[in-house]
Design a protein around this motif. Structure first.
Motif, PDB file in Angstrom:
ATOM      1  N   GLY A   5      16.692  -5.205   2.268  1.00  0.00           N
ATOM      2  CA  GLY A   5      17.194  -3.918   1.750  1.00  0.00           C
ATOM      3  C   GLY A   5      18.479  -3.497   2.443  1.00  0.00           C
ATOM      4  O   GLY A   5      19.418  -3.010   1.795  1.00  0.00           O
ATOM      5  N   LEU A   6      18.530  -3.697   3.759  1.00  0.00           N
ATOM      6  CA  LEU A   6      19.734  -3.332   4.516  1.00  0.00           C
ATOM      7  C   LEU A   6      20.933  -4.168   4.074  1.00  0.00           C
ATOM      8  O   LEU A   6      22.021  -3.635   3.821  1.00  0.00           O
ATOM      9  N   VAL A   7      20.726  -5.488   3.983  1.00  0.00           N
ATOM     10  CA  VAL A   7      21.836  -6.375   3.629  1.00  0.00           C
ATOM     11  C   VAL A   7      22.293  -6.086   2.193  1.00  0.00           C
ATOM     12  O   VAL A   7      23.493  -6.054   1.904  1.00  0.00           O
ATOM     13  N   GLN A   8      21.323  -5.825   1.320  1.00  0.00           N
ATOM     14  CA  GLN A   8      21.638  -5.463  -0.071  1.00  0.00           C
ATOM     15  C   GLN A   8      22.547  -4.224  -0.105  1.00  0.00           C
ATOM     16  O   GLN A   8      23.549  -4.187  -0.828  1.00  0.00           O
ATOM     17  N   GLN A   9      22.197  -3.204   0.695  1.00  0.00           N
ATOM     18  CA  GLN A   9      23.024  -1.985   0.751  1.00  0.00           C
ATOM     19  C   GLN A   9      24.439  -2.313   1.218  1.00  0.00           C
ATOM     20  O   GLN A   9      25.419  -1.743   0.729  1.00  0.00           O
ATOM     21  N   ILE A  22      27.358  -0.924  14.614  1.00  0.00           N
ATOM     22  CA  ILE A  22      26.084  -0.940  13.878  1.00  0.00           C
ATOM     23  C   ILE A  22      26.396  -0.675  12.406  1.00  0.00           C
ATOM     24  O   ILE A  22      26.920   0.374  12.057  1.00  0.00           O
ATOM     25  N   ASP A  23      26.092  -1.651  11.566  1.00  0.00           N
ATOM     26  CA  ASP A  23      26.306  -1.472  10.128  1.00  0.00           C
ATOM     27  C   ASP A  23      25.030  -1.012   9.433  1.00  0.00           C
ATOM     28  O   ASP A  23      25.076  -0.358   8.396  1.00  0.00           O
ATOM     29  N   GLY A  24      23.890  -1.381  10.018  1.00  0.00           N
ATOM     30  CA  GLY A  24      22.624  -1.014   9.393  1.00  0.00           C
ATOM     31  C   GLY A  24      21.551  -0.781  10.439  1.00  0.00           C
ATOM     32  O   GLY A  24      21.554  -1.427  11.490  1.00  0.00           O
ATOM     33  N   LEU A  25      20.663   0.151  10.169  1.00  0.00           N
ATOM     34  CA  LEU A  25      19.567   0.470  11.086  1.00  0.00           C
ATOM     35  C   LEU A  25      18.235   0.150  10.434  1.00  0.00           C
ATOM     36  O   LEU A  25      17.934   0.661   9.340  1.00  0.00           O
ATOM     37  N   LEU A  26      17.442  -0.695  11.098  1.00  0.00           N
ATOM     38  CA  LEU A  26      16.049  -0.866  10.695  1.00  0.00           C
ATOM     39  C   LEU A  26      15.294   0.240  11.427  1.00  0.00           C
ATOM     40  O   LEU A  26      15.066   0.163  12.631  1.00  0.00           O
ATOM     41  N   CYS A  27      14.984   1.300  10.703  1.00  0.00           N
ATOM     42  CA  CYS A  27      14.456   2.518  11.345  1.00  0.00           C
ATOM     43  C   CYS A  27      12.990   2.331  11.721  1.00  0.00           C
ATOM     44  O   CYS A  27      12.247   1.630  11.022  1.00  0.00           O
ATOM     45  N   PRO A  28      12.577   2.946  12.824  1.00  0.00           N
ATOM     46  CA  PRO A  28      11.208   2.752  13.310  1.00  0.00           C
ATOM     47  C   PRO A  28      10.178   3.283  12.326  1.00  0.00           C
ATOM     48  O   PRO A  28      10.438   4.231  11.581  1.00  0.00           O
ATOM     49  N   ALA A  29       8.998   2.663  12.350  1.00  0.00           N
ATOM     50  CA  ALA A  29       7.968   3.012  11.377  1.00  0.00           C
ATOM     51  C   ALA A  29       7.251   4.303  11.769  1.00  0.00           C
ATOM     52  O   ALA A  29       7.208   5.259  11.001  1.00  0.00           O
TER      53      ALA A  29
END
Lengths: 95, 361
Positions: B233-237, B188-195
């Motif tokens: 935002g995740l990919v940018q990071q 896991i490189d990035g997490l789309l965190c729950p709202a």
């Protein structure tokens, strides 16, 4: 299942723990125990019959403005009018 | 609402994601993102959001559906209670989840008293209307649901409702994320965190993943533009190699979360090890009633012990929940396992990865 649609508090019972929210003219009972100082007119996120957080309308408007400006960029670049459709489909970006 | 669904605003995101993808491809990098919220899973499927991602960015679904990670043994225990004449109150999506042998829906058809509720408050009303019966509420859910259920318990105690108890199978999101991140088979490189889980626990809850493990974290709302902006935002990071926690859902989520909700949860509940379908037992990933409230624990009141249940041996929900396979890679998917006759929990719940994949495929 999370409902992301904010609802407006239109009534608060005397005990301050319960009230009524409105969404597009439909009214629902709501538990207010989990939010601080709920007031009539506040928009809240409701989950399982309880308000779990207030909506910060300034932040919401700022985000809408951002999306509006992105749509405007698209309109300028593509000469296309902004369309409101769902679902989104990848591809051309037109409706 | 419509402002969050502007198709035209999605176009710049596609362009930005495409450019990021080219950068990653030039560097020979592939990144994997995970969404850990059932409502995100549904929206991603419904709005065709995977089609916006370049080839170098993969998006997998995590264990974001509380119903899907519930062990079949829990369903068996609820069925056992119904068989004893107890009134079972439950959120609707639990009734079709397979236990080891049968479902609550079939138990209801055979005469079991099983009532579906949209709010836990309805369990209090059921108990008040049926003073001669015992009512058990199936207390399943993540932090978002745990807070309302504890608010209900608080009301039940204040109103001296003595014939209501909870069969708890509460689960906490951060320990599950830690377990997934520690699994060497999952990257896991990035997490789309729950709202809405984040509305309760706060965006700061993800700081350890960013700071210690270098995982990009974005808290995102549920609207399609929110999700696209979150993925961007995740990919940018990841492109700039600057992993941190970005809260893009600040219209609802605060850095420290909702202190009222946290207090009421902490007042009634304490951490415990919990069994997750697909992930096994994870320490301190569940919550049980504190000893002083054990009167409201259905297992104690009804002298019942939830035992691990039996899964369909061909069901690969566990692999799906870990993001190791896509639903369509399961041999049962769309053949023996369908939304109207689900064999596994990921096909039952509308938030399940399999149900979402089937409905919008």
């Amino acid at each position: 299942m999370c409902l992301a649609i904010p609802m407006k508090i239109i009534a608060i019972e005397e005990d301050g723990l319960t009230g009524t929210v409105d969404l597009d003219g439909i009214r629902y009972p709501v538990g207010l125990m989990l939010v601080e100082n709920p007031s009539i007119g506040d928009y809240v996120i409701v989950h399982a019959g309880y308000a779990i957080e207030k909506l910060d309308t300034v932040e919401a408007d700022a985000r809408l403005a951002l999306f509006d400006s992105l749509a405007e960029v698209y309109r300028r670049e593509s000469g296309q009018e902004v369309a409101l459709v769902a679902p989104l489909q990848p591809g051309t970006g037109e409706s | 609402m419509d402002g969050f669904r502007r198709l035209a605003a999605a176009a710049p995101f596609r362009k930005r994601l495409h450019n990021h993808g080219q950068t990653l491809a030039r560097e020979g990098r592939k990144v994997q993102l995970m969404e850990v919220c059932g409502s995100h899973t549904m929206a991603i499927a419904r709005f065709g959001i995977r089609g916006f991602l370049p080839e170098s960015v993969a998006l997998v679904s995590g264990p974001g559906c509380p119903v899907c990670v519930t062990d079949p043994g829990y369903i068996d225990a609820a069925i056992d209670l119904a068989g004893r004449g107890v009134i079972v109150a439950t959120f609707g999506d639990m009734v079709r989840v397979p236990g080891s042998r049968t479902t609550l829906a079939r138990t209801r058809a055979a005469g079991g008293q099983i009532h579906t509720c949209y709010s836990p408050m309805q369990a209090v009303e059921l108990a008040q209307k049926n003073p001669a019966s015992e009512v058990v509420f199936l207390a399943v859910g993540f932090e978002t649901t745990i807070a309302p259920v504890m608010a209900m318990l608080d009301t039940a105690i204040r109103q001296k409702v003595a014939n209501l108890s909870l069969l708890t199978a509460f689960k906490l999101v951060p320990p599950a994320l830690s377990a997934l991140i520690a699994d060497p088979e999952i990257r896991i490189d990035g997490l789309l965190c729950p709202a809405h889980v984040s509305a309760i626990i706060g965006a700061d809850a993800y700081q350890p993943y960013a700071a210690k493990q270098g995982i990009a974290c974005v808290v995102a709302g549920f609207e399609p533009l929110d999700i696209l902006y979150g993925l961007d935002g995740l990919v940018q990071q990841l492109v700039t190699k600057n992993p941190h926690v970005e809260n893009q859902y600040s219209r609802v989520v605060k850095a420290a979360g909702n202190p009222h909700a946290q207090r009421i949860i902490d007042h009634y509940l304490q951490p415990t090890a919990a069994s997750w379908r697909g992930l096994g037992t994870i320490p301190a990933s569940g919550l049980v009633l504190r000893q002083e409230f054990s009167w409201f624990d259905a297992q104690q009141r009804h002298n019942l012990v939830v035992q691990p249940g039996r899964n369909n041996p061909h069901c690969q929900c566990g692999e799906v929940l870990k993001g190791k396979i896509h639903p369509a890679q399961c041999s049962l998917f769309g053949v023996a396992c369908l939304p109207d006759q689900p064999l596994g929990p990921c096909m039952v719940s509308s938030e399940g990865s399999c149900a979402a994949a089937y409905k919008y495929s």
